[in-house]
Each structure stands twice: as structure tokens, then as C-alpha cells.
Motif scaffolding. Structure first.
Motif, PDB file in Angstrom:
ATOM      1  N   HIS A  81       0.858  -1.204   0.000  1.00 38.75           N
ATOM      2  CA  HIS A  81       0.000   0.000   0.000  1.00 38.75           C
ATOM      3  C   HIS A  81       0.884   1.241   0.000  1.00 38.75           C
ATOM      4  O   HIS A  81       1.479   1.583   1.029  1.00 38.75           O
ATOM      5  N   LYS A 150      -0.536   3.578  -5.999  1.00 40.55           N
ATOM      6  CA  LYS A 150      -1.892   4.018  -6.331  1.00 40.55           C
ATOM      7  C   LYS A 150      -1.852   5.326  -7.102  1.00 40.55           C
ATOM      8  O   LYS A 150      -1.030   6.192  -6.812  1.00 40.55           O
ATOM      9  N   ASP A 220      -9.233   0.926  -5.812  1.00 37.45           N
ATOM     10  CA  ASP A 220      -9.304   1.278  -4.396  1.00 37.45           C
ATOM     11  C   ASP A 220     -10.195   2.517  -4.278  1.00 37.45           C
ATOM     12  O   ASP A 220     -10.309   3.302  -5.241  1.00 37.45           O
ATOM     13  N   LYS A 248      -9.717  -3.116  -3.375  1.00 40.30           N
ATOM     14  CA  LYS A 248      -9.079  -2.683  -2.135  1.00 40.30           C
ATOM     15  C   LYS A 248      -9.894  -1.517  -1.587  1.00 40.30           C
ATOM     16  O   LYS A 248     -10.637  -0.887  -2.326  1.00 40.30           O
ATOM     17  N   HIS A 250      -9.687   1.886   1.358  1.00 40.15           N
ATOM     18  CA  HIS A 250      -9.189   2.651   2.516  1.00 40.15           C
ATOM     19  C   HIS A 250     -10.372   2.764   3.478  1.00 40.15           C
ATOM     20  O   HIS A 250     -11.356   3.453   3.169  1.00 40.15           O
ATOM     21  N   ASP A 272      -7.686  -1.554   4.146  1.00 37.31           N
ATOM     22  CA  ASP A 272      -6.470  -0.935   4.649  1.00 37.31           C
ATOM     23  C   ASP A 272      -6.740   0.251   5.578  1.00 37.31           C
ATOM     24  O   ASP A 272      -7.718   0.972   5.378  1.00 37.31           O
ATOM     25  N   THR A 293      -4.839  -4.798   6.222  1.00 39.60           N
ATOM     26  CA  THR A 293      -3.546  -4.128   6.032  1.00 39.60           C
ATOM     27  C   THR A 293      -3.434  -2.923   6.960  1.00 39.60           C
ATOM     28  O   THR A 293      -4.238  -1.986   6.868  1.00 39.60           O
ATOM     29  N   ASP A 325       2.216   2.829   3.390  1.00 43.45           N
ATOM     30  CA  ASP A 325       1.296   3.911   2.993  1.00 43.45           C
ATOM     31  C   ASP A 325       2.105   5.124   2.516  1.00 43.45           C
ATOM     32  O   ASP A 325       1.648   6.273   2.639  1.00 43.45           O
TER      33      ASP A 325
END
Ligand code: NIG
Ligand code: FE
Length: 424
Positions: A81, A150, A220, A248, A250, A272, A293, A325
Motif C-alpha cells: 500500500h 496508487k 481502491d 481494495k 481505505h 487498509d 492491512t 502507505d
């Protein structure tokens, strides 16, 4: 194919062979071979075992020997990530936050993510690529061999494509780069009064376009207050799933909106952040195939004390991964070793659990557990040699780089001097 390479004499060879992803108690199981060796043929691991036995293999004859006596050898980190494609850092925001401004406030005033978006849109692809490459070299120097990246600082079709193309070009130079489309990072200012119209653009135009061009493997969404609602996230992820993206999310970073439950429901590959996660959603996640994650670097850098509930997740049997991150707003470090230190001191993960979470479980969070994340025959030769013979020291000596050599696909990618040496 060049000569085989035998890395021998490792005081601890952390193979991490066995189940993937690791859950609960399995996370502690690093499958260590003492005085171990790895034989690399081409870009793959041929075999692992005791140095004595490995030296006598007929395939090891004529091999170039790398002496790892007294050192620990382990799989390269899989950083699942990151937001590593960005134009410049945000040290001014940092200073404002030290003075008391909150991360959310900065965003409301068009600073924060919005300032990064503005700069990225103006930057040429070549300049953006040069910045990103500089960071990839730092990842490699700190022991990472696979990195996810990302988009999400473009927020319009052309700029999102630009970010993903930069990552596509950098794949293999020198790291494996896994691309994720995060067009739904925040609502761009032009759509402030009609966020659903931006969601229409993401679903109707950006997702199909990116899929058609094979620019991203995962999709994501940042589901949080000030970003996207649960309903918007669901709409985007359903459309992405339909098109064949892996999912994915957040989730539960700043506020609890039910995003973790959504990730489980949609069988996302990972969910995540999770700082605010608790109760039934935690149970549901622990019992699901979705990887949890955790990104303690962002909690640390934001000066918060609310770390995700790593211990409870592990005790309930979740497959926990760790990642940096890496991004200019909340987590400006590409160093997984620092993340291990935070996992240990702030989330009470043992060094062994943290290593599993940062290697094999990171690989699982990218759908790559069959090729990277552990040292097993047939897998890619992605590994690092540490400056210590005791793996626990990675989390212990925080803020230091204990990586002395990084190998990816059988090639030494760091340090540069060793690479030249080997080429001779
Ligand atoms: O993962 N949460 C949202 N996105 C990033 C931060 C991005 C930024 O501030 O530039 C994160 O923390
Ligand atoms: Fe993030």
C-alpha cells in the motif's frame, strides 16, 4: 542465463515457507534455517537449506558465492500500500499541523491532497517519473522488492492515466510495481457541489478506460468523511469488480462508516488502515479472506495515538499485513523497517509477526503469494541480507537501515557497488 548464485552461511535464513496468508499464531512462524543457504538459478530460487548440504548440490557447482556468514537473510519486503507517484512533498502542511491544524482542516482549505493534485496535473510525465524513480531507489535500499502504487493525485481522466503510465514504465526498474486505480481518492474541487457527478465520471468513463488500457490491476476507494460515502464506494467497487479489477478499500482511517463491512461483503483482497475498527466488523474481517492491512506510519506521522487493533485482529485469526502507505500527506517514509518498529512498539506485534505481515501477507494482499513473499523453491529470488544476524533487530534499532543487500529476480539491485562487482 548467468552463473547460479549461492548465498551461504546465513546465521538465520528466514524462509517463511508454509501457509499464505499467515493468520493468528501462524504469523509467528518464520521457518528459520540456521546456517542456511539459498541457491539462485536465473531469476528463481532453486533451493533452500543448510549451507553444508547446499554447497554439495550439483546445481551449485561453479556458482558465484555470496557470503552471508553471521547475517540474517529474508524475503524482500512486499509493500502492498503506497502512493509513491507524487510531484513534491508537503513540508509546509507538516509545519501547519505541528502548529495545531488538523489533516482534515488542511484539506478543506484546498491544501493537503488538493495541493498535490494541482502540482501533479501540471507536471510533465518525464518529471513525474524522475521523482517516482528516486523513491523506488529508496524502497530498494531499505529492502523492499515489490511495491504497490496508487493513482489518486490526478482526479481527472488524463492525470490519472499519467500516474498509472509512470508506474507502468517503472515496473521492473528496479522493483516490481503493482498498479492500483484510486480515482476515488477525494472529490476534486470542481465537483464539490455535485460529488455524485464525479462518481459518474469514475464509473462511466475512468474505470472502463483504465481497464481497456490495462493500466491497473486493482481499484481502491477512500471511504471516509471528506472523501467518499459508503454508498458511493459500493457503487464504484461493484463497477470495478464487474470489469475484472481486484478490490481494495481505505477504511476506518478517520471515521467509521461501515467500510470494513463493505470490503468483507465484496470480498476485497485487502482492506487498509482500520484505525477506528471495532466490534462486529472486526469479527467479520477476521473470519474473512480479506487481508487486514495496517499502516502505522500514517498514525505516527499524523501524531495520533489511535493505532489499529492489531492484537485483537491477530487473536481473532485475521490475516494481518503491514505496509508503509508512503505518501506526502500522512506517511512520508518508504522504509518498511520503520513500519516494523512502529508495529512492535505501538501495536504490540512481535518482530516475527511483523515480518510475516510485511512479506508473505503483503504478497497475499497483492494476489502474489505464489511468486514472492517467502524463500521457497520456484519463487522469484527476491531477498535481502541484513546487517545483523538477529531478525528482531530490524524492529529494535528504529530509524536505521539494516539492509546491506537487496536482490530482486536474482539481480543485486542495491547497493550499486555490489551490482557492478557482480557484473565483472
Ligand atoms: O492513505 N487516506 C487517504 N490517502 C492517503 C493520504 C494522501 C495524502 O494526504 O496525500 C493515506 O493516508
Ligand atoms: Fe493510503
Amino acid at each position: 542465463m548467468g552463473r547460479p548464485v549461492l548465498i551461504r552461511g546465513a546465521r538465520q535464513l528466514l524462509t517463511l515457507r508454509g501457509p499464505a496468508p499467515r493468520r493468528g499464531r501462524q504469523l509467528s512462524d518464520l521457518e528459520i534455517i540456521e546456517d542456511g543457504a539459498v541457491l539462485v538459478v536465473g531469476d528463481r530460487i532453486h533451493s533452500v537449506g543448510a549451507s553444508r548440504r547446499m554447497e554439495n548440490l550439483k546445481e551449485a557447482r561453479g556458482a558465484e558465492v555470496i557470503d552471508a556468514t553471521g547475517k540474517a537473510v529474508m524475503p524482500g519486503f512486499v509493500d502492498s500500500h503506497t502512493h509513491f507517484v507524487f510531484p513534491v512533498g508537503r513540508p509546509a502542511d507538516f509545519e501547519h499541523r505541528i502548529g495545531g491544524a488538523s489533516y482534515a482542516e488542511l484539506r478543506q482549505h484546498r491544501g493537503g491532497i488538493h495541493s498535490t493534485v494541482q502540482a501533479l496535473r501540471l507536471m510533465s510525465p518525464t518529471a513525474l517519473q524522475a521523482q517516482a524513480l528516486r523513491w523506488l531507489r529508496k524502497f530498494a535500499a531499505h529492502g523492499t522488492t515489490t511495491v504497490e502504487g496508487k493513482s489518486g493525485y490526478g482526479l481527472n481522466p488524463a492525470a490519472e492515466r499519467k500516474s498509472l503510465r509512470v508506474m507502468q514504465k517503472l515496473d521492473g526498474r528496479p522493483l516490481e510495481v503493482v498498479r492500483t486505480f484510486l480515482g476515488a481518492h477525494v472529490v476534486p474541487p470542481q465537483f464539490e457541489s455535485s460529488p455524485d457527478a464525479y462518481v459518474d465520471l469514475v464509473v462511466g468513463q475512468m474505470l472502463p478506460d483504465i481497464r481497456r488500457r490495462r493500466l491497473a490491476e486493482f481499484c481502491d476507494v477512500f471511504c471516509d468523511s471528506g472523501a467518499f460515502t459508503l454508498a458511493q464506494a459500493k457503487r464504484i467497487l461493484l463497477a470495478a469488480r464487474e470489469l475484472g479489477f481486484g478490490l481494495k478499500l481505505h477504511a476506518d482511517q478517520l471515521t467509521r462508516l461501515g467500510a470494513t463491512g463493505l470490503a468483507v461483503e465484496l470480498e476485497a483482497v485487502s482492506v487498509d488502515h482500520l484505525e477506528q475498527l471495532e466490534g462486529d466488523e472486526l469479527e467479520a474481517l477476521a473470519n474473512s479472506g480479506t487481508i487486514a492491512t495496517l499502516l502505522p506510519g500514517s498514525v505516527f506521522h499524523l501524531g495520533s495515538f489511535r493505532y489499529p487493533p492489531a492484537r485483537r485482529l491477530i487473536e481473532r485469526g485475521a490475516a494481518v499485513a503491514l505496509a508503509t502507505d508512503f505518501n506526502p500527506g500522512t506517511s512520508p517514509t518508504p522504509n518498511m523497517q520503520m513500519i516494523l518498529a512502529l508495529a512492535a512498539t505501538q501495536m504490540k506485534m512481535t518482530p516475527a509477526e511483523a515480518i510475516s505481515a510485511a512479506t508473505i501477507n503483503g504478497a497475499a494482499a497483492l494476489g502474489r503469494a505464489a511468486t514472492v513473499g517467502s524463500l521457497e523453491p520456484g519463487k522469484f529470488a527476491d531477498l535481502i541480507i541484513l546487517d545483523t544476524g538477529d531478525y528482531r533487530e530490524i524492529a529494535y534499532y528504529f530509524g536505521l537501515n539494516l539492509c546491506r543487500m537487496t536482490m530482486r529476480r536474482g539481480e543485486i539491485i542495491w547497493p550499486a557497488a555490489a551490482r557492478r562487482e557482480k557484473a565483472r
